[in-house]
Scaffold this active site. Sequence first.
Site, PDB file in Angstrom:
ATOM      1  N   ALA A   1       0.671  11.475 -48.902  1.00 38.15           N
ATOM      2  CA  ALA A   1       1.978  12.073 -48.605  1.00 38.15           C
ATOM      3  C   ALA A   1       2.503  11.648 -47.242  1.00 38.15           C
ATOM      4  CB  ALA A   1       1.884  13.598 -48.684  1.00 38.15           C
ATOM      5  N   GLY A   2       1.773  10.763 -46.577  1.00 34.84           N
ATOM      6  CA  GLY A   2       2.218  10.307 -45.256  1.00 34.84           C
ATOM      7  C   GLY A   2       1.929  11.330 -44.175  1.00 34.84           C
TER       8      GLY A   2
ATOM      9  N   ASP B   1       3.294   1.594 -33.868  1.00 29.93           N
ATOM     10  CA  ASP B   1       2.004   1.735 -33.160  1.00 29.93           C
ATOM     11  C   ASP B   1       1.221   0.422 -33.083  1.00 29.93           C
ATOM     12  OD1 ASP B   1       1.285   1.886 -35.888  1.00 29.93           O
ATOM     13  OD2 ASP B   1      -0.037   3.630 -35.646  1.00 29.93           O
TER      14      ASP B   1
ATOM     15  N   GLU C   1     -11.263   2.675 -40.807  1.00 29.30           N
ATOM     16  CA  GLU C   1     -10.133   2.420 -41.708  1.00 29.30           C
ATOM     17  C   GLU C   1      -9.920   0.906 -41.894  1.00 29.30           C
ATOM     18  OE1 GLU C   1      -7.687   5.365 -42.157  1.00 29.30           O
ATOM     19  OE2 GLU C   1      -6.201   4.258 -43.303  1.00 29.30           O
TER      20      GLU C   1
ATOM     21  N   SER D   1      -3.946  12.301 -44.310  1.00 31.25           N
ATOM     22  CA  SER D   1      -5.210  12.910 -44.717  1.00 31.25           C
ATOM     23  C   SER D   1      -6.372  11.982 -44.349  1.00 31.25           C
ATOM     24  CB  SER D   1      -5.207  13.210 -46.211  1.00 31.25           C
ATOM     25  OG  SER D   1      -4.886  12.056 -46.943  1.00 31.25           O
TER      26      SER D   1
ATOM     27  N   ASP E   1      -2.225   7.896 -36.051  1.00 33.00           N
ATOM     28  CA  ASP E   1      -2.734   9.011 -36.860  1.00 33.00           C
ATOM     29  C   ASP E   1      -3.998   9.606 -36.253  1.00 33.00           C
ATOM     30  OD1 ASP E   1      -0.728   8.013 -38.363  1.00 33.00           O
ATOM     31  OD2 ASP E   1      -1.976   7.304 -40.007  1.00 33.00           O
TER      32      ASP E   1
HETATM   33  C1  GLA Z   1       0.256   4.767 -41.278  1.00 36.99           C
HETATM   34  C2  GLA Z   1      -0.713   4.151 -40.277  1.00 36.99           C
HETATM   35  C3  GLA Z   1      -0.236   4.353 -38.848  1.00 36.99           C
HETATM   36  C4  GLA Z   1       1.218   3.923 -38.676  1.00 36.99           C
HETATM   37  C5  GLA Z   1       2.089   4.504 -39.785  1.00 36.99           C
HETATM   38  C6  GLA Z   1       3.493   3.959 -39.746  1.00 36.99           C
HETATM   39  O1  GLA Z   1       0.276   6.148 -41.158  1.00 36.99           O
HETATM   40  O2  GLA Z   1      -1.992   4.703 -40.421  1.00 36.99           O
HETATM   41  O3  GLA Z   1      -1.071   3.673 -37.955  1.00 36.99           O
HETATM   42  O4  GLA Z   1       1.325   2.533 -38.611  1.00 36.99           O
HETATM   43  O5  GLA Z   1       1.557   4.245 -41.072  1.00 36.99           O
HETATM   44  O6  GLA Z   1       4.133   4.363 -38.595  1.00 36.99           O
END
Ligand code: GLA
Length: 382
Positions: A124-125, A38, A161, A128, A173
């Site tokens: 956790a990816g 991204d 962020e 959140s 996200d």
């Molecule tokens: C995090 C970042 C996103 C993206 C992902 C990896 O979630 O917030 O912008 O870069 O890592 O794909």
Amino acid sequence: MTSQLVNEVKTFFLDTFKVKPLLVFSPGRINIIGEHTDYNEGFVFPAAVNKGIVAAVQKTKNKTTNIFALDLESSIDVDITNIQPAKKGSWENYVLGIVAEIKKRGKKVENFNLVFKGNIPSGAGISSSAAIENAVVFALNELFNFNFTKEEMILISQKAEHNYVGVNCGIMDQYSSMFGIEDHALLLDCRTITSKAYKIDFKSYQFILVNTNVKHSLSDSAYNERRATCEAVSKLLSVKALRDVTIDQLESVKNKIHKENYEKALYVIKEIERTKQACLAIEDNDLGTLGNLLFKSHEGLSKRYKVSCNELDFLVEFAKANPYVLGARMMGGGFGGCTINLIAKDEVKNFTKKVSKAYLEVFGKSCSVYNIKLSQGTHLIE
Ligand code: GLA
């Protein structure tokens, strides 16, 4: 599950502030493929899920703003007209960062009361952070009639962020959490910030997440370092972003950059291509190809981009050995968090049992398996 969460947040707000709040739900996200692409202005393929953050908010005549993070049983009392970033790593920055960004855009934010709680495991990816940011900006936009568009709101979330949390994240996200569509994933072009929705209905297959329960911390410099590396390679090639670079072009500067950085840039270029291929595979209903792309994505993330960890690699290898799992890879920023797995519906129970046992044996701790539903983006409740 969510209605219980809504009730809890609402009741707490009513008990504490004796006034009816405005309620917002903002979801976390999965990402089918397109990781770390991204911020390279490439493509990603995320979807909002039925886990997220519920926020309750209302104006107050008090001279301070009361903010309750119910999950953490933590609260602050601040004068919102005079704020600065809190300690690095603290939850306050997700909220204060939004307020600061709204103010930068020339709007007046008066004191308010806010309560929020979620059912997304943090670190956790599953994003959140974006869920909180979007919940807050969406709620304040409603409350104070700022008239921000959703497009403006996600940029506010992203800047919060960057400037308060300290992670130079891309837009995936915040976009997917805000614009999610039930039963759909979004092929997002991160240059134009526009997306195409794909209905996800794999009949006898589905996605599940397996959480390593290793908490990543994106604020760790590793994420920002990856981004800086990509930008340095783009600069060397005189292009805006790695999105504009072909493998041949990258080869032409191979001896001018560190081998590690060459590998990272190569990963990004290939991952952008894989993301487009994954959408074609879905259009063709070719789940075998989709699954292979997920495995290849993981290999790149682990070996070239170097954002995996032993636990994630183990889960992907374990999935690969099961003929009913067509593909698996780590998801999100990396260094922990979840894998996403494309698995036969009939096998979910059996796989859950097996992977839980094996993970416990190898690492002496438990993993968690989540069933998710692709859901609507940030919205008002009631
Ligand atoms: C995090 C970042 C996103 C993206 C992902 C990896 O979630 O917030 O912008 O870069 O890592 O794909």
